[in-house]
Each structure stands twice: as C-alpha cells, then as structure tokens.
Design a protein around this motif. Structure first.
Motif, PDB file in Angstrom:
ATOM      1  N   LEU A 190     -40.125  14.212 -22.055  1.00  0.00           N
ATOM      2  CA  LEU A 190     -39.251  15.087 -22.838  1.00  0.00           C
ATOM      3  C   LEU A 190     -37.978  15.420 -22.073  1.00  0.00           C
ATOM      4  O   LEU A 190     -36.911  15.564 -22.663  1.00  0.00           O
ATOM      5  CB  LEU A 190     -39.988  16.372 -23.204  1.00  0.00           C
ATOM      6  N   ALA A 191     -38.111  15.573 -20.752  1.00  0.00           N
ATOM      7  CA  ALA A 191     -36.955  15.914 -19.922  1.00  0.00           C
ATOM      8  C   ALA A 191     -37.279  15.550 -18.489  1.00  0.00           C
ATOM      9  O   ALA A 191     -38.441  15.633 -18.056  1.00  0.00           O
ATOM     10  CB  ALA A 191     -36.648  17.407 -20.028  1.00  0.00           C
ATOM     11  N   ILE A 192     -36.260  15.121 -17.760  1.00  0.00           N
ATOM     12  CA  ILE A 192     -36.450  14.780 -16.345  1.00  0.00           C
ATOM     13  C   ILE A 192     -35.145  15.077 -15.624  1.00  0.00           C
ATOM     14  O   ILE A 192     -34.065  14.855 -16.168  1.00  0.00           O
ATOM     15  CB  ILE A 192     -36.898  13.312 -16.179  1.00  0.00           C
ATOM     16  N   ALA A 193     -35.260  15.633 -14.423  1.00  0.00           N
ATOM     17  CA  ALA A 193     -34.070  15.945 -13.634  1.00  0.00           C
ATOM     18  C   ALA A 193     -34.401  15.807 -12.161  1.00  0.00           C
ATOM     19  O   ALA A 193     -35.547  16.013 -11.756  1.00  0.00           O
ATOM     20  CB  ALA A 193     -33.588  17.369 -13.920  1.00  0.00           C
ATOM     21  N   PHE A 223     -38.107  16.891 -11.397  1.00  0.00           N
ATOM     22  CA  PHE A 223     -38.744  17.798 -12.353  1.00  0.00           C
ATOM     23  C   PHE A 223     -38.970  17.032 -13.651  1.00  0.00           C
ATOM     24  O   PHE A 223     -38.061  16.336 -14.131  1.00  0.00           O
ATOM     25  CB  PHE A 223     -37.831  18.987 -12.666  1.00  0.00           C
ATOM     26  N   THR A 224     -40.154  17.199 -14.249  1.00  0.00           N
ATOM     27  CA  THR A 224     -40.430  16.534 -15.520  1.00  0.00           C
ATOM     28  C   THR A 224     -41.050  17.511 -16.519  1.00  0.00           C
ATOM     29  O   THR A 224     -41.817  18.398 -16.139  1.00  0.00           O
ATOM     30  CB  THR A 224     -41.420  15.356 -15.353  1.00  0.00           C
ATOM     31  N   GLU A 225     -40.696  17.338 -17.785  1.00  0.00           N
ATOM     32  CA  GLU A 225     -41.439  17.949 -18.885  1.00  0.00           C
ATOM     33  C   GLU A 225     -41.967  16.787 -19.716  1.00  0.00           C
ATOM     34  O   GLU A 225     -41.196  15.917 -20.140  1.00  0.00           O
ATOM     35  CB  GLU A 225     -40.555  18.853 -19.747  1.00  0.00           C
ATOM     36  N   ARG A 236     -49.643  18.793 -22.890  1.00  0.00           N
ATOM     37  CA  ARG A 236     -48.245  19.206 -22.738  1.00  0.00           C
ATOM     38  C   ARG A 236     -48.116  19.837 -21.355  1.00  0.00           C
ATOM     39  O   ARG A 236     -48.880  20.733 -21.005  1.00  0.00           O
ATOM     40  CB  ARG A 236     -47.859  20.211 -23.822  1.00  0.00           C
ATOM     41  N   LEU A 237     -47.157  19.376 -20.582  1.00  0.00           N
ATOM     42  CA  LEU A 237     -47.088  19.830 -19.194  1.00  0.00           C
ATOM     43  C   LEU A 237     -45.705  19.696 -18.599  1.00  0.00           C
ATOM     44  O   LEU A 237     -44.843  19.022 -19.145  1.00  0.00           O
ATOM     45  CB  LEU A 237     -48.076  19.024 -18.345  1.00  0.00           C
ATOM     46  N   MET A 238     -45.526  20.393 -17.478  1.00  0.00           N
ATOM     47  CA  MET A 238     -44.417  20.104 -16.586  1.00  0.00           C
ATOM     48  C   MET A 238     -44.992  19.698 -15.240  1.00  0.00           C
ATOM     49  O   MET A 238     -46.050  20.183 -14.827  1.00  0.00           O
ATOM     50  CB  MET A 238     -43.490  21.320 -16.413  1.00  0.00           C
ATOM     51  N   GLY A 239     -44.283  18.790 -14.582  1.00  0.00           N
ATOM     52  CA  GLY A 239     -44.711  18.339 -13.266  1.00  0.00           C
ATOM     53  C   GLY A 239     -43.525  18.226 -12.334  1.00  0.00           C
ATOM     54  O   GLY A 239     -42.412  17.917 -12.772  1.00  0.00           O
ATOM     55  N   ILE A 240     -43.769  18.505 -11.053  1.00  0.00           N
ATOM     56  CA  ILE A 240     -42.728  18.351 -10.037  1.00  0.00           C
ATOM     57  C   ILE A 240     -43.235  17.401  -8.962  1.00  0.00           C
ATOM     58  O   ILE A 240     -44.403  17.450  -8.561  1.00  0.00           O
ATOM     59  CB  ILE A 240     -42.309  19.716  -9.448  1.00  0.00           C
ATOM     60  N   ARG A 256     -47.156  18.206  -8.286  1.00  0.00           N
ATOM     61  CA  ARG A 256     -47.865  19.305  -8.956  1.00  0.00           C
ATOM     62  C   ARG A 256     -47.614  19.239 -10.462  1.00  0.00           C
ATOM     63  O   ARG A 256     -46.457  19.253 -10.888  1.00  0.00           O
ATOM     64  CB  ARG A 256     -47.380  20.657  -8.411  1.00  0.00           C
ATOM     65  N   TYR A 283     -48.405  21.181 -14.060  1.00  0.00           N
ATOM     66  CA  TYR A 283     -48.747  22.511 -14.566  1.00  0.00           C
ATOM     67  C   TYR A 283     -49.030  22.422 -16.054  1.00  0.00           C
ATOM     68  O   TYR A 283     -48.173  21.960 -16.831  1.00  0.00           O
ATOM     69  CB  TYR A 283     -47.570  23.484 -14.371  1.00  0.00           C
ATOM     70  N   PHE A 284     -50.198  22.869 -16.473  1.00  0.00           N
ATOM     71  CA  PHE A 284     -50.549  22.891 -17.896  1.00  0.00           C
ATOM     72  C   PHE A 284     -51.721  23.822 -18.107  1.00  0.00           C
ATOM     73  O   PHE A 284     -52.488  24.110 -17.180  1.00  0.00           O
ATOM     74  CB  PHE A 284     -50.886  21.482 -18.406  1.00  0.00           C
TER      75      PHE A 284
END
Lengths: 128, 128
Positions: free
Chosen positions: B71-74, B81-83, B100-104, B116, B118-119
């Motif tokens: 969904l998003a990456i930076a 960073f990822t969503e 559905r998660l975010m990960g770094i 890491r 996170y969800f």
C-alpha cells in the motif's frame, strides 16, 4: 501563510499528546480533517473528527495523557510513517498501557485525512 | 560490485514471497543477516536467520506462499517503512489468512538486520 507540511503536522499533533487530556482532545480537533478516517487497524474505525475525539474516552480508564517515544519517522509526499512506543498515562504519570506500534498518516492541506495505527492488542490476561 | 540499497533489498525480498515455499525460504536465507532480529511485535521474536526461517513453518497450516499488496513504502536512510496487506495462501491460491500490517526493515550492507511487523492478531473466534 504557508500550509505546514505533513511531517510538521504529524510531529506537532503528537507533540501535544503528553500535555493532558484537554490538549489531547484539542490536538485531535486542530489537526484532523472533519472527515478524517482514523483506524486502530483490526480494532476500531471512525470516519469523522468528532468520532475520533469521542474514541479517546475509550482508550483506557483513567487516561490523562499519552507520552510517545518516536523510534522512527519518515515522510514520502503526503504520507508520514511512524514507529512509536505510546505510553497511555494517568495524570500522576502512572502508565496504564504501553503500546508498541507503527502508524501512517496522510496529510492534505495541513490536516490529517487518514490515520492508521497498527499494533497487536493482546487479549486481557486471565490474571497472574 | 555495488551493494543493493535498502529499498531494493526489501522490494526484492518481498517480491519472492508469492512464488512458493522454497522461494520464500530462500528469500529469508538470501536477504536476512545471520543475526537478523525479526519480530512480529507482541507475538514472536527471533534473533537469528535460522530461527526466522524456522518460524515460517508456524505462520499457517498449509502455507505455500505469501502475496503482498504494497500500500505504501518509504525509505529513510537504512530504514524502509511499509504498509501492506499480506495474503497467506495455499499452493492452489486459497487464502488462509489476510493480514493488514505495517513493517519496518533496517538494512545494512545489503542485508536485513532488523525487521519488525506490526499487526493485530485477533484471538481465534469462538465460532459463528
């Protein structure tokens, strides 16, 4: 007057949280767009600023303020990515809950229009 | 030969996941540092590449591959960073779990040294 950038908006918004419940509510009022979509993903979902403010009351019994360790933050265009530890606290500083999380904010025209926090909310323990 | 940058490493790593279990394991082997610290925050924590690979077996009964909607990456320096939405799938494409998660990711010298995700892992439902 120039519109504050996404990174500035997010940092200012979160910077208000430790000050107290009135400032926390005011920050939601000041920085969320009226139709902001705010999710604690898998847990709660609101679609207006008023509903987001109302949700504060459900965060934790006795909540006064939220201290934040900003572990990492990055901006890509209108998106701001954060990795944080949020400490939900009582007025005397007692920590009610410690939440390790990542959150993403989408900022347009100086207001947060989307905000999603991701974290694992462990089910209540059965006791010691 | 130049070392691939953090964004390239993460995208290549995740790009292997949909191909099948052998490729998924190989991607962990190829892109994680030997002492990589990998957490599903609040759920699992491993401190070596071998332990991370072993953890794949625990993701879902019948897992073959993982499709990802990015969904998003930076990127900010060594951090990515990822969503995402991760779809844990069987070999026939049946989705076992949607996360559905975010990960770094922290990438050094072309290898992932910290990761890491996170969800919220909802507790198993008691039924209909």
């Amino acid at each position: 007057m120039s519109t504050p950038g996404p990174m500035h908006v997010v940092q200012t918004f979160i910077g208000e949280w430790p000050k107290g419940l009135a400032e926390l509510r005011q920050a939601f009022s000041d920085w969320l767009a009226e139709d902001a979509r705010y999710e604690n993903v898998g847990l709660t979902s609101t679609g207006t600023r008023d509903d987001a403010i109302a949700l504060i009351d459900t965060f934790a019994e006795g909540l006064d303020n939220i201290a934040v360790d900003m572990l990492a933050i990055a901006q890509d265009g209108e998106r701001v990515f954060t990795e944080r530890v949020d400490y939900l606290r009582k007025a005397d500083g007692t920590v009610l809950a410690t939440i390790r999380l990542m959150g993403i904010f989408v900022v347009r025209d100086g207001r947060i229009v989307e905000w999603r926090d991701y974290f694992h909310a462990a089910p209540p323990s059965g006791g010691a």
